[in-house]
Design an enzyme around this catalytic site. Structure first.
Site: not given
Length: 153
Positions: A83, A85, A111, A114
């Site tokens: 991801h 992040e 999410c 993260c």
């Protein structure tokens, strides 16, 4: 007032605009996400979602989640992508950049996976543009005192 200054973007517009640009590098076929870590109005690191270095990207070999018919927001581990992040935090660690006390701008609400990284990295505020249905993120951020702020676009 100087006419040129009135057209100048706010800091939020500036950093979110950079997030949008970073997201254009994403190699995920389902969602393009960009993230920017900022401290003292200075960019520390950026990240976008895609496969790890030296691993074929989904735009080259197809989406594993589509192949396995995995719904959005479920079974995050069944994905070859990292991801945005996560990549921003990883890049900061890779280059020895301290992120404790920084803020994160992201095109999407993080999410829960993260969110755990954001909390443990010491990031204090997350600004995002688009929602993401993950109530665990909201609960963890509230308990960890991480501000989650949706910016109007």
């Amino acid at each position: 007032m100087n006419e040129h200054l009135s057209n100048r973007p706010s800091w939020h517009e500036y950093f979110m605009g950079i997030c949008d640009l970073v997201a254009t590098r994403a190699t995920c076929t389902r969602r393009k996400v960009g993230a920017v870590l900022v401290k003292g109005k200075r960019i520390l690191c950026t990240g976008y979602n895609g496969a790890p270095a030296k691993v074929p990207h989904c735009i080259e070999v197809g989406c594993l989640r589509v192949q396995l018919n995995v719904p959005s927001g479920e079974k995050h581990e069944l994905c070859r992508g990292v991801h945005a992040e996560q990549n921003a935090i990883i890049q900061a660690a890779y280059h020895g950049i301290q992120v404790n006390g920084s803020v994160l701008y992201c095109t999407n609400q993080p999410c829960s996976i993260c969110s755990k990284m954001i909390i443990n990295a010491g990031i204090k505020t997350v600004y995002y543009k688009d929602g993401y249905n993950d109530s665990l993120t909201l609960d963890m951020f509230e308990k960890a005192k991480v501000e989650l702020i949706r910016l109007e676009t």
